[in-house]
Motif scaffolding. Structure first.
Motif, PDB file in Angstrom:
ATOM      1  N   HIS A 189       0.818  -1.222   0.000  1.00 21.29           N
ATOM      2  CA  HIS A 189       0.000   0.000   0.000  1.00 21.29           C
ATOM      3  C   HIS A 189       0.847   1.266   0.000  1.00 21.29           C
ATOM      4  CE1 HIS A 189      -4.305  -1.384   1.061  1.00 21.29           C
ATOM      5  NE2 HIS A 189      -3.728  -2.228   0.247  1.00 21.29           N
ATOM      6  N   GLN A 190       1.954   1.268   0.699  1.00 20.28           N
ATOM      7  CA  GLN A 190       2.798   2.466   0.700  1.00 20.28           C
ATOM      8  C   GLN A 190       3.345   2.746  -0.697  1.00 20.28           C
ATOM      9  OE1 GLN A 190       5.654   1.705   3.826  1.00 20.28           O
ATOM     10  NE2 GLN A 190       4.457   2.921   5.282  1.00 20.28           N
ATOM     11  N   GLU A 191       3.753   1.682  -1.395  1.00 20.54           N
ATOM     12  CA  GLU A 191       4.278   1.854  -2.750  1.00 20.54           C
ATOM     13  C   GLU A 191       3.171   2.274  -3.709  1.00 20.54           C
ATOM     14  OE1 GLU A 191       6.960   2.010  -5.943  1.00 20.54           O
ATOM     15  OE2 GLU A 191       7.237   2.125  -3.775  1.00 20.54           O
ATOM     16  N   LEU A 192       1.997   1.668  -3.589  1.00 20.93           N
ATOM     17  CA  LEU A 192       0.863   2.050  -4.437  1.00 20.93           C
ATOM     18  C   LEU A 192       0.496   3.514  -4.211  1.00 20.93           C
ATOM     19  CD1 LEU A 192      -1.372  -1.120  -4.001  1.00 20.93           C
ATOM     20  CD2 LEU A 192      -0.063  -0.477  -6.039  1.00 20.93           C
ATOM     21  N   ARG A 193       0.434   3.914  -2.958  1.00 23.30           N
ATOM     22  CA  ARG A 193       0.117   5.302  -2.615  1.00 23.30           C
ATOM     23  C   ARG A 193       1.143   6.246  -3.248  1.00 23.30           C
ATOM     24  NH1 ARG A 193       1.108   4.907   2.363  1.00 23.30           N
ATOM     25  NH2 ARG A 193      -0.825   3.873   2.906  1.00 23.30           N
ATOM     26  N   ARG A 194       2.425   5.914  -3.099  1.00 23.28           N
ATOM     27  CA  ARG A 194       3.492   6.750  -3.646  1.00 23.28           C
ATOM     28  C   ARG A 194       3.351   6.897  -5.163  1.00 23.28           C
ATOM     29  NH1 ARG A 194       7.930   6.536  -6.353  1.00 23.28           N
ATOM     30  NH2 ARG A 194       7.971   4.284  -6.589  1.00 23.28           N
ATOM     31  N   ARG A 195       3.088   5.795  -5.846  1.00 25.49           N
ATOM     32  CA  ARG A 195       2.970   5.827  -7.308  1.00 25.49           C
ATOM     33  C   ARG A 195       1.742   6.612  -7.771  1.00 25.49           C
ATOM     34  NH1 ARG A 195       5.050   0.260 -10.006  1.00 25.49           N
ATOM     35  NH2 ARG A 195       7.000   0.093  -8.838  1.00 25.49           N
ATOM     36  N   LEU A 196       0.628   6.456  -7.055  1.00 23.71           N
ATOM     37  CA  LEU A 196      -0.581   7.186  -7.444  1.00 23.71           C
ATOM     38  C   LEU A 196      -0.420   8.687  -7.232  1.00 23.71           C
ATOM     39  CD1 LEU A 196      -3.257   4.719  -6.074  1.00 23.71           C
ATOM     40  CD2 LEU A 196      -2.832   5.281  -8.481  1.00 23.71           C
ATOM     41  N   ILE A 197       0.223   9.072  -6.157  1.00 26.39           N
ATOM     42  CA  ILE A 197       0.469  10.493  -5.913  1.00 26.39           C
ATOM     43  C   ILE A 197       1.406  11.046  -6.984  1.00 26.39           C
ATOM     44  CG2 ILE A 197       1.565  12.139  -4.333  1.00 26.39           C
ATOM     45  CD1 ILE A 197       0.395  10.362  -2.051  1.00 26.39           C
ATOM     46  N   LYS A 198       2.412  10.275  -7.328  1.00 25.75           N
ATOM     47  CA  LYS A 198       3.342  10.694  -8.381  1.00 25.75           C
ATOM     48  C   LYS A 198       2.594  10.827  -9.709  1.00 25.75           C
ATOM     49  CE  LYS A 198       7.656   9.424 -10.618  1.00 25.75           C
ATOM     50  NZ  LYS A 198       8.711   8.429 -10.764  1.00 25.75           N
ATOM     51  N   ARG A 199       1.723   9.862 -10.012  1.00 22.56           N
ATOM     52  CA  ARG A 199       0.935   9.923 -11.245  1.00 22.56           C
ATOM     53  C   ARG A 199       0.125  11.217 -11.292  1.00 22.56           C
ATOM     54  NH1 ARG A 199      -4.011   5.819 -12.294  1.00 22.56           N
ATOM     55  NH2 ARG A 199      -4.955   7.135 -10.701  1.00 22.56           N
ATOM     56  N   GLY A 200      -0.478  11.562 -10.168  1.00 21.82           N
ATOM     57  CA  GLY A 200      -1.283  12.775 -10.110  1.00 21.82           C
ATOM     58  C   GLY A 200      -0.482  14.041 -10.310  1.00 21.82           C
ATOM     59  N   SER A 201       0.755  14.025  -9.879  1.00 22.86           N
ATOM     60  CA  SER A 201       1.572  15.234 -10.001  1.00 22.86           C
ATOM     61  C   SER A 201       2.254  15.345 -11.359  1.00 22.86           C
ATOM     62  CB  SER A 201       2.625  15.267  -8.893  1.00 22.86           C
ATOM     63  OG  SER A 201       3.570  14.228  -9.075  1.00 22.86           O
ATOM     64  N   GLU A 202       2.404  14.221 -12.067  1.00 28.27           N
ATOM     65  CA  GLU A 202       3.118  14.242 -13.345  1.00 28.27           C
ATOM     66  C   GLU A 202       2.219  14.157 -14.565  1.00 28.27           C
ATOM     67  OE1 GLU A 202       5.896  11.031 -13.113  1.00 28.27           O
ATOM     68  OE2 GLU A 202       7.264  12.153 -11.828  1.00 28.27           O
ATOM     69  N   ALA A 203       0.978  13.827 -14.365  1.00 27.90           N
ATOM     70  CA  ALA A 203       0.080  13.618 -15.497  1.00 27.90           C
ATOM     71  C   ALA A 203      -0.117  14.916 -16.280  1.00 27.90           C
ATOM     72  CB  ALA A 203      -1.259  13.088 -15.017  1.00 27.90           C
ATOM     73  N   ALA A 204      -0.206  14.780 -17.590  1.00 23.71           N
ATOM     74  CA  ALA A 204      -0.454  15.952 -18.432  1.00 23.71           C
ATOM     75  C   ALA A 204      -1.770  16.612 -18.040  1.00 23.71           C
ATOM     76  CB  ALA A 204      -0.482  15.536 -19.898  1.00 23.71           C
TER      77      ALA A 204
END
Length: 110
Positions: free
Chosen positions: A73-88
């Motif tokens: 869950h910590q890794e999933l959370r990290r990746r989803l937050i990153k996706r939200g900040s990097e998405a076009a």
């Protein structure tokens, strides 16, 4: 569209009938273009999704396999937050609060 956005914001599953109707419409559209195989990512998200899918597609879709992936869950959370900040185009549901609810709901309903 508003209902889908509301579900995303609340980290709840879009009603199965709506999700399946959208998927079926796209499959039929693609099939007219000659596409005969599909990978549907992130579906089904619940037993209800699966049951509605089976009912609505039994006469024209054959499911070859389903894959379920597990993750920390910590890794999933990290990746989803990153996706939200990097998405076009940022997704409105990629924030810590919604991600936490989404992960809990997935465990409860999948």
């Amino acid at each position: 569209a508003d209902l889908i956005e509301e579900c995303m914001q609340n980290a709840t599953i879009v009603p199965a009938m709506i999700t399946v109707k959208l998927l079926v419409a796209e499959i039929k559209r693609k099939h007219q273009l000659g596409v005969t195989r599909f990978l549907i990512d992130g579906f089904p998200r619940s037993v209800e999704n699966s049951e509605v899918w089976d009912t609505m597609t039994a006469d024209f879709v054959k499911v070859a396999c389903a894959i379920s992936l597990e993750g920390d869950h910590q890794e999933l959370r990290r990746r989803l937050i990153k996706r939200g900040s990097e998405a076009a185009e940022a997704r409105s549901d990629d924030n810590v609060e919604v991600i936490e609810r989404r992960l809990r709901n997935h465990e409860d309903q999948a």
